[in-house]
Scaffold this motif. Structure first.
Motif, PDB file in Angstrom:
ATOM      1  N   GLY A 257      40.208  31.151  49.877  1.00  0.00           N
ATOM      2  CA  GLY A 257      39.246  30.429  50.688  1.00  0.00           C
ATOM      3  C   GLY A 257      39.127  30.947  52.101  1.00  0.00           C
ATOM      4  O   GLY A 257      38.171  30.610  52.814  1.00  0.00           O
ATOM      5  N   THR A 258      40.069  31.786  52.540  1.00  0.00           N
ATOM      6  CA  THR A 258      40.014  32.362  53.888  1.00  0.00           C
ATOM      7  C   THR A 258      38.947  33.450  53.942  1.00  0.00           C
ATOM      8  O   THR A 258      38.833  34.276  53.038  1.00  0.00           O
ATOM      9  CB  THR A 258      41.370  32.967  54.272  1.00  0.00           C
ATOM     10  OG1 THR A 258      42.382  31.956  54.195  1.00  0.00           O
ATOM     11  CG2 THR A 258      41.333  33.529  55.692  1.00  0.00           C
ATOM     12  N   ASN A 259      38.188  33.460  55.013  1.00  0.00           N
ATOM     13  CA  ASN A 259      37.196  34.509  55.269  1.00  0.00           C
ATOM     14  C   ASN A 259      37.559  35.224  56.556  1.00  0.00           C
ATOM     15  O   ASN A 259      38.020  34.602  57.525  1.00  0.00           O
ATOM     16  CB  ASN A 259      35.795  33.918  55.397  1.00  0.00           C
ATOM     17  CG  ASN A 259      35.325  33.267  54.120  1.00  0.00           C
ATOM     18  OD1 ASN A 259      35.172  33.924  53.098  1.00  0.00           O
ATOM     19  ND2 ASN A 259      35.115  31.954  54.159  1.00  0.00           N
ATOM     20  N   LEU A 260      37.339  36.547  56.574  1.00  0.00           N
ATOM     21  CA  LEU A 260      37.607  37.349  57.759  1.00  0.00           C
ATOM     22  C   LEU A 260      36.356  38.129  58.139  1.00  0.00           C
ATOM     23  O   LEU A 260      35.693  38.721  57.287  1.00  0.00           O
ATOM     24  CB  LEU A 260      38.750  38.337  57.514  1.00  0.00           C
ATOM     25  CG  LEU A 260      40.105  37.780  57.068  1.00  0.00           C
ATOM     26  CD1 LEU A 260      41.086  38.932  56.846  1.00  0.00           C
ATOM     27  CD2 LEU A 260      40.658  36.803  58.091  1.00  0.00           C
ATOM     28  N   GLY A 261      36.050  38.143  59.424  1.00  0.00           N
ATOM     29  CA  GLY A 261      35.035  39.019  59.973  1.00  0.00           C
ATOM     30  C   GLY A 261      35.703  39.945  60.963  1.00  0.00           C
ATOM     31  O   GLY A 261      36.450  39.492  61.840  1.00  0.00           O
TER      32      GLY A 261
END
Length: 307
Positions: free
Chosen positions: A53-57
């Protein structure tokens, strides 16, 4: 990951070692300066699995200067120079598939590369590089002991800027596939070891130069190692070394006898300004180069935002 590297082909530099000229440099640069034709650099800690569920930009920026050119380990008797400013936009999503953590992601390079001094006739190029699609699968995910092992396939899609009449290009006009494996382990409560290895396989570029020659390339290998020391839970100091080898090219089925053997080092630091924002700064330099430009200075910056 980061970097655009540029290589020269020995066979067009002359049959004798040290037989260099600015004209031959222009011809040979065209062979492999199209894009980041190297194995994939990583940052220490990249193989840390995060919760589903973690998102990285992420945004990367690299400024590098090369001040010498080598063939068969001999330095060219010219004042060679090549400057590059390269960025990467990267998006990552962590999920769970079949009980394993997986992170589908994309990377889009962009930037500018320019010849300098006696190699200013190489000109310059700017635009986007080839789109990179990837996904790590973690086979070991033990955050309690800071132990991780993952395997990542990469696919390079040839959509980047490419003109066969230009010496420098950011796109490569060929498909590429990389298989990478990464391992992290905690040596002590404050010290971590990262080990990463990969192999890259190259498709054909059948539009090399004005004559539309066919470029092929043998597999390219890279080994990377890092040590990290956590001064505090939010701040670490890091150092790393990398060795790239292999990757001889063939033009119209003629071997160019230009295997790579490049060793480089990095030192840097990473800081979590808050739990969802990390800043990384690294300085690097090539220690030895068998064929190609030798980078004297390399500055890398990365901003990571988790959401």
């Amino acid at each position: 990951m980061s970097s655009v590297s540029n290589y020269k082909q020995k066979s067009l530099l002359g049959s004798r070692k040290g037989n260099f000229s600015v004209a031959s440099v222009g011809l040979t640069t065209m062979l492999l300066t199209s894009g980041n034709a190297v194995a994939i650099d990583v940052d220490a800690g990249d193989y840390t699995a995060l919760p589903a569920g973690t998102n990285l930009g992420m945004v990367y920026y690299q400024y590098a200067t090369a001040d010498s050119l080598y063939s068969d380990g001999d330095k060219a008797p010219i004042n060679a120079g090549l400057d590059s400013q390269v960025g990467i936009l990267r998006g990552v999503h962590f999920t769970e598939i079949g009980g394993y953590t997986v992170d589908p992601q994309f990377l889009l390079p962009f930037g500018k590369v320019e010849g300098k001094d006696d190699t200013s006739s190489l000109g310059d190029t700017s635009g986007i590089g080839d789109l990179i699609l990837a996904a790590t699968v973690w086979l070991v995910n033990e955050p309690e002991s800071n132990t991780y092992f993952g395997i990542t396939p990469f696919l390079y899609v040839p959509v980047g800027s490419y003109d066969r009449n230009d010496t420098l290009n950011l796109g490569e006009n060929r498909w590429k596939h990389t298989l990478q494996a990464g391992y992290i382990t905690g040596l002590t409560s404050n010290i971590s070891l990262d080990l990463v290895g990969d192999v890259t396989f190259f498709g054909k570029n059948d539009e090399l130069g004005a004559s539309k020659a066919t470029l092929e390339q043998d597999p390219l290998y890279q080994l990377q190692g890092f040590l990290r020391y956590n001064v505090t839970p939010q701040w670490d100091l890091r150092t790393g070394i990398s060795h790239t080898f292999g990757g001889e090219t063939q033009i119209n089925d003629i071997n160019q006898d230009n295997d790579l053997a490049t060793t480089k080092m990095t030192i840097g630091t990473a800081w979590f300004a808050n739990p969802g924002l990390q800043l990384i700064a690294n300085y690097g330099s090539d220690l030895s180069v068998e064929n190609g430009f030798k980078e004297q200075h390399r500055l890398n910056f990365r901003i990571l935002k988790a959401f």
